[in-house]
Design a protein around this motif. Sequence first.
Motif, mmCIF file in Angstrom:
data_model
loop_
_atom_site.group_PDB
_atom_site.id
_atom_site.type_symbol
_atom_site.label_atom_id
_atom_site.label_comp_id
_atom_site.label_asym_id
_atom_site.label_seq_id
_atom_site.Cartn_x
_atom_site.Cartn_y
_atom_site.Cartn_z
ATOM 1 N N MET A 96 0.819 -1.199 0.000
ATOM 2 C CA MET A 96 0.000 0.000 0.000
ATOM 3 C C MET A 96 0.862 1.263 0.000
ATOM 4 O O MET A 96 0.536 2.250 -0.677
ATOM 5 C CB MET A 96 -0.918 -0.003 1.228
ATOM 6 N N SER A 97 1.970 1.247 0.729
ATOM 7 C CA SER A 97 2.878 2.399 0.733
ATOM 8 C C SER A 97 3.451 2.623 -0.655
ATOM 9 O O SER A 97 3.554 3.778 -1.121
ATOM 10 C CB SER A 97 4.014 2.177 1.733
ATOM 11 N N MET A 99 2.070 1.713 -3.458
ATOM 12 C CA MET A 99 1.004 2.168 -4.351
ATOM 13 C C MET A 99 0.723 3.659 -4.147
ATOM 14 O O MET A 99 0.478 4.408 -5.117
ATOM 15 C CB MET A 99 -0.268 1.369 -4.089
ATOM 16 N N LEU A 100 0.761 4.126 -2.906
ATOM 17 C CA LEU A 100 0.544 5.549 -2.632
ATOM 18 C C LEU A 100 1.688 6.385 -3.183
ATOM 19 O O LEU A 100 1.470 7.497 -3.721
ATOM 20 C CB LEU A 100 0.407 5.777 -1.121
ATOM 21 N N ALA A 101 2.893 5.861 -3.052
ATOM 22 C CA ALA A 101 4.054 6.587 -3.559
ATOM 23 C C ALA A 101 4.065 6.635 -5.081
ATOM 24 O O ALA A 101 4.626 7.557 -5.688
ATOM 25 C CB ALA A 101 5.335 5.931 -3.044
ATOM 26 N N ALA A 103 1.577 7.121 -6.978
ATOM 27 C CA ALA A 103 0.650 8.163 -7.440
ATOM 28 C C ALA A 103 0.007 7.754 -8.758
ATOM 29 O O ALA A 103 -0.683 6.760 -8.830
ATOM 30 C CB ALA A 103 1.378 9.500 -7.559
ATOM 31 N N SER A 104 0.257 8.506 -9.810
ATOM 32 C CA SER A 104 -0.373 8.220 -11.108
ATOM 33 C C SER A 104 0.537 7.441 -12.041
ATOM 34 O O SER A 104 0.210 7.249 -13.220
ATOM 35 C CB SER A 104 -0.797 9.540 -11.785
ATOM 36 N N LYS A 109 3.198 1.412 -10.177
ATOM 37 C CA LYS A 109 2.137 0.572 -9.625
ATOM 38 C C LYS A 109 2.330 -0.887 -10.042
ATOM 39 O O LYS A 109 2.137 -1.801 -9.239
ATOM 40 C CB LYS A 109 0.778 1.073 -10.102
ATOM 41 N N ILE A 179 -7.649 -1.697 -2.992
ATOM 42 C CA ILE A 179 -7.625 -0.528 -3.872
ATOM 43 C C ILE A 179 -9.044 -0.021 -4.139
ATOM 44 O O ILE A 179 -9.309 1.185 -4.142
ATOM 45 C CB ILE A 179 -6.907 -0.863 -5.196
ATOM 46 N N ASN A 181 -11.521 -0.516 -2.161
ATOM 47 C CA ASN A 181 -12.161 -0.299 -0.854
ATOM 48 C C ASN A 181 -13.436 -1.133 -0.711
ATOM 49 O O ASN A 181 -14.435 -0.673 -0.144
ATOM 50 C CB ASN A 181 -12.466 1.190 -0.655
#
Length: 218
Positions: A96-97, A99-101, A103-104, A109, A179, A181
């Motif tokens: 998850m970290s 994936m957040l890092a 971004a786009s 990813k 992802i 949710n």
Amino acid sequence: MKFIYDLIQADPKYFAWAFGIVNVLWAAFLYFNKKRHDRELRKLQHSLNLDLERRKRVFDLKVGQYDRYVGMLDEFGRKYQTGLLSRVEPIFKQFMSAMLAAASSEELKSTALAEFSVQMLEVFNESSTEWLRLKAESKALKLSASDSLVALFEELETLVEASKGFSESFMKKLPVLIISNDTGEMSRLQRELNKQAESIQEKSKDLERQMRLDLKEF
């Protein structure tokens, strides 16, 4: 009777000698018969002692095998059934970290997802290796187990393999569920996993009870 009495009276020494010989022969018979009886008794006692010793060794061996198998089963259950989510939690946090890092960036990813898949594959491979060890142990036990115990081994293995496959499927779906949710689906899958774990625990208790019954036969 009078005839026999008259016969003895006619030659008492002869009959005294004859009776003496009969008594000696009878005493000899009793003596040797007792000796033979004693030998057979000692032989039987020796045979019983050997049988008891053999049964004790087999009993001790089975107790050790059953104890080892139950220990291995408990350890496997802790690591790959009830404790699976906590075991892979650090992997999910790292994923998850990443994936957040990312971004786009689709490339980052994809890299994060690939690393996650590799780490999860290691967990599944380790699980499969330990499960094969557990099955090998049960296979050895089945060779001398009762039919009832063999049936329980097979029922338990079917439950564990089904749960193991379900867990792996769950873990593979989890990144997408996180992802998106989709907490509802995650809760449903977790409840099913818990239900399977409970079934395995109940079957394990049945197995332990049958093991104790088998040991009482010795």
